[in-house]
Design a protein around this motif. Structure first.
Motif, PDB file in Angstrom:
ATOM      1  N   ASP A 228       0.720  -1.137  -0.137  1.00 28.75           N
ATOM      2  CA  ASP A 228       0.103  -0.299  -0.090  1.00 28.75           C
ATOM      3  C   ASP A 228       0.921   1.066   0.051  1.00 28.75           C
ATOM      4  N   CYS A 229       0.802   1.868  -1.123  1.00 25.38           N
ATOM      5  CA  CYS A 229       1.614   3.291  -1.213  1.00 25.38           C
ATOM      6  C   CYS A 229       0.804   4.426  -1.186  1.00 25.38           C
ATOM      7  N   SER A 230      -0.258   4.538  -0.569  1.00 26.07           N
ATOM      8  CA  SER A 230      -1.195   5.470  -0.454  1.00 26.07           C
ATOM      9  C   SER A 230      -0.541   6.730   0.004  1.00 26.07           C
ATOM     10  N   ILE A 231       0.380   6.618   1.099  1.00 29.86           N
ATOM     11  CA  ILE A 231       1.054   7.935   1.752  1.00 29.86           C
ATOM     12  C   ILE A 231       1.875   8.584   0.817  1.00 29.86           C
ATOM     13  N   GLN A 232       1.549   9.553   0.151  1.00 29.38           N
ATOM     14  CA  GLN A 232       2.410  10.248  -0.936  1.00 29.38           C
ATOM     15  C   GLN A 232       2.170  11.713  -0.784  1.00 29.38           C
ATOM     16  N   ARG A 233       3.386  12.535  -1.111  1.00 26.46           N
ATOM     17  CA  ARG A 233       3.076  13.677  -1.098  1.00 26.46           C
ATOM     18  C   ARG A 233       3.743  14.156  -2.639  1.00 26.46           C
ATOM     19  N   ARG A 234       2.911  15.054  -3.239  1.00 27.64           N
ATOM     20  CA  ARG A 234       3.054  15.308  -4.779  1.00 27.64           C
ATOM     21  C   ARG A 234       3.909  14.316  -5.496  1.00 27.64           C
ATOM     22  N   HIS A 235       3.464  13.172  -5.561  1.00 27.22           N
ATOM     23  CA  HIS A 235       3.495  12.086  -6.248  1.00 27.22           C
ATOM     24  C   HIS A 235       4.969  11.157  -5.601  1.00 27.22           C
ATOM     25  N   GLN A 236       5.313  11.529  -4.483  1.00 29.50           N
ATOM     26  CA  GLN A 236       6.454  11.289  -3.745  1.00 29.50           C
ATOM     27  C   GLN A 236       5.883  10.059  -2.751  1.00 29.50           C
ATOM     28  N   LYS A 237       6.459   8.962  -2.728  1.00 32.33           N
ATOM     29  CA  LYS A 237       5.952   8.193  -1.516  1.00 32.33           C
ATOM     30  C   LYS A 237       6.777   8.499  -0.476  1.00 32.33           C
ATOM     31  N   LEU A 238       5.868   8.211   0.850  1.00 32.50           N
ATOM     32  CA  LEU A 238       6.813   8.415   1.877  1.00 32.50           C
ATOM     33  C   LEU A 238       6.637   7.532   2.985  1.00 32.50           C
ATOM     34  N   VAL A 239       5.653   6.541   2.948  1.00 32.16           N
ATOM     35  CA  VAL A 239       5.417   5.523   3.671  1.00 32.16           C
ATOM     36  C   VAL A 239       4.935   4.366   2.698  1.00 32.16           C
ATOM     37  N   GLU A 240       5.048   3.156   2.773  1.00 34.11           N
ATOM     38  CA  GLU A 240       4.958   2.084   2.206  1.00 34.11           C
ATOM     39  C   GLU A 240       4.730   0.768   3.200  1.00 34.11           C
ATOM     40  N   GLU A 241       3.775   0.055   3.057  1.00 36.74           N
ATOM     41  CA  GLU A 241       3.421  -1.127   3.772  1.00 36.74           C
ATOM     42  C   GLU A 241       2.834  -2.317   3.112  1.00 36.74           C
ATOM     43  N   SER A 242       3.334  -3.638   3.654  1.00 35.75           N
ATOM     44  CA  SER A 242       2.585  -4.758   3.198  1.00 35.75           C
ATOM     45  C   SER A 242       2.230  -5.618   4.581  1.00 35.75           C
ATOM     46  N   ALA A 243       1.115  -6.120   4.658  1.00 34.79           N
ATOM     47  CA  ALA A 243      -0.085  -6.175   3.939  1.00 34.79           C
ATOM     48  C   ALA A 243      -0.954  -4.693   3.912  1.00 34.79           C
ATOM     49  N   SER A 244      -1.335  -4.521   2.835  1.00 34.66           N
ATOM     50  CA  SER A 244      -2.459  -3.102   2.838  1.00 34.66           C
ATOM     51  C   SER A 244      -3.640  -3.351   3.890  1.00 34.66           C
ATOM     52  N   PRO A 245      -3.683  -2.386   4.853  1.00 32.88           N
ATOM     53  CA  PRO A 245      -4.668  -2.458   5.582  1.00 32.88           C
ATOM     54  C   PRO A 245      -6.435  -2.581   5.028  1.00 32.88           C
ATOM     55  N   PHE A 246      -6.212  -2.165   3.784  1.00 32.86           N
ATOM     56  CA  PHE A 246      -7.476  -2.113   3.150  1.00 32.86           C
ATOM     57  C   PHE A 246      -7.946  -3.395   2.524  1.00 32.86           C
TER      58      PHE A 246
END
Ligand code: MV4
Length: 449
Positions: A228-246
């Motif tokens: 899950d790479c939804s935590i982005q700022r101006r198309h720059q990823k800042l946090v990624e995780e697996s598994a996705s909580p969604f």
């Protein structure tokens, strides 16, 4: 198997590749620009070659220089890492012409995914869900208005040569179409030398969930679950995780199979990532495919307990993959520690690291090329470390992250550590309640000094 691999990259990813090569008994060649002479990737490699001055256009993107370095050191493989030449089809082709194996897909596979409209057409033909939109490139404003009227606003205009968010325009109503259409074309032409644009229905507040895949030289492909790479700022990823909580087991199975279809449609060889947008109803749509190892590959490695760089090298050497899919056995989160000032619009903060303490302990992994006394040059990206924590549950991985961020001391430059510390305490983040819009509404509290 390869005897000697040249790493056409720098920083943490060069180091990451060198580490796996060492474990595999493969010799390594580092290449570097003049300002990277004292970098760890140079010190850790068996050999090194200076390939040019500081600007990447004259060093890490300098194909003749890199090919000469491979030739004089007798390297039989070139690993491009991410960024720089990793998705340069011509570079893959040149390696092939020189009898050096490009550790990644061939030129044809890169080209098929590099043009976003043709990638989308390939996916439609393969039966992978895509976002509704124009069939092919837009021809004029009236046609664009016609398609948008039928589909309904808002819509998004995208450059076919773009990707990663560059050259996109959201259009909320017909009156805004004309200038957005023109600007999108002008921007695309300036940025990519190609003014082809296409239209999609704009999906509001989506999640960005991507599936890691691998395909071998014999047509076998598998998936390794999501990030899950939804935590982005101006198309720059800042946090990624697996598994996705969604994620749900059913959605993972469906998205995993769609990603395998996507890879198989181009006979994909190497590791790669299929990016999807996921809406609130858990409908998912193909966005683009990245034909490289990604920055955030480490979170997948931790949750499936598997070395993706080793797999990538083995695939390039012609070793078949097993074909089984991998499900997350753990939860892992990555915080990108950048040399940026989060209190001042994330402006770059290069310079000398005077004091350094790296966190450790149970459930902590740090991928970084920095050391005390190292100077971060201003010429390249601002990533200084990837801090990954893993645990049985998401909540524990977040708590471990909070603890590890507190141990991390980097003095001499500003970093994104304070941003991540506040994020790890945020209630909505902790609840997994976020979309790609999350950071627009997340405001950093003032500095605690
Ligand atoms: C979209 C979208 C909404 N609807 N396409 C941004 C990166 C590029 N790969 C595509 N992007 C988007 N495409 C449609 N039809 C929203 C985005 C988007 C986005 C996607 C993933 C992660 C962060 C994002 C932030 C803003 C917009």
């Amino acid at each position: 198997m390869f005897k000697k691999i040249l790493i056409a990259n720098r920083g943490e990813i060069a180091l990451r590749i060198i580490r796996t090569c060492k474990e595999m008994g493969i010799k390594t060649v580092a290449v570097h620009s003049t300002v990277d002479r004292d970098s760890l990737h140079v010190k850790f490699a068996d050999e090194s070659v200076c390939i040019g001055p500081a600007p990447s256009s004259e060093s890490y993107l300098n194909i003749p220089s890199i090919m000469a370095a491979a030739e004089i050191t007798n390297a039989d493989g070139i690993h491009p890492g991410y960024g720089f030449l990793a998705e340069n089809a011509r570079f893959s082709e040149i390696c092939q012409e020189h009898g050096v194996k490009f550790i990644g897909p061939n030129a044809e596979m890169i080209r098929k995914m590099g043009d976003k409209m043709s990638a989308k057409e390939t996916m439609i033909a393969a039966g992978v869900p895509v976002i509704p939109g124009s069939e092919g490139l837009l021809e004029n404003i009236d046609q664009a208005k016609g398609i948008a009227a039928k589909m309904g606003y808002p819509i998004i205009l995208k450059a076919t040569a773009g990707g990663g968010g560059k050259g996109m325009r959201v259009v909320w109503k017909e009156e805004e179409m004309e200038h957005n259409y023109h600007n999108a074309k002008i921007e695309a032409k300036a940025a990519f030398g190609n003014d082809g644009i296409y239209m999609e229905k704009f999906v509001e507040e989506p999640r960005h969930i991507e599936i890691q895949i691998a395909g071998d030289q014999y047509g076998t492909a598998c998936h390794m679950s999501e990030r899950d790479c939804s935590i982005q700022r101006r198309h720059q990823k800042l946090v990624e995780e697996s598994a996705s909580p969604f994620m749900t087991p059913e959605l993972r199975e469906k998205m995993g199979q769609a990603a395998i279809k996507a890879a198989s449609a181009i006979n994909y060889e190497s590791v790669g990532t299929v990016e999807f947008l996921v809406d609130k109803h858990r409908n998912f749509y193909f966005m683009e495919m990245n034909t490289r190892i990604q920055v955030e590959h480490g979170v997948t490695e931790e949750v499936i307990n598997f070395d993706l760089i080793k797999e990538q090298i083995k695939i390039a050497a012609g070793i078949p993959i097993s074909g089984k899919n991998y499900l997350p056995q753990m939860h892992a989160i990555e915080c990108r520690i950048n040399a940026e000032d989060p209190y001042h619009d994330f402006r770059p903060s290069p310079g000398k690291i005077t004091v350094l303490h790296v966190p450790g302990g149970h459930g902590v992994r740090v991928d970084s090329h920095i050391y005390a006394g190292y100077t971060i040059p201003p010429y390249y990206d601002s990533l200084v470390a990837k801090l990954i924590t893993m645990a049985q549950t998401r909540e524990e991985a977040i708590d471990t992250m909070g603890r590890a961020l507190g141990e991390f001391v980097i003095e001499g430059i500003k970093t994104t550590i304070p941003f991540h510390q506040q994020l790890m305490r945020d209630e909505r983040f902790r609840n997994g309640d976020f979309t790609t819009k999350f950071l627009e509404d997340f405001h950093l509290k003032p500095e605690e000094e």
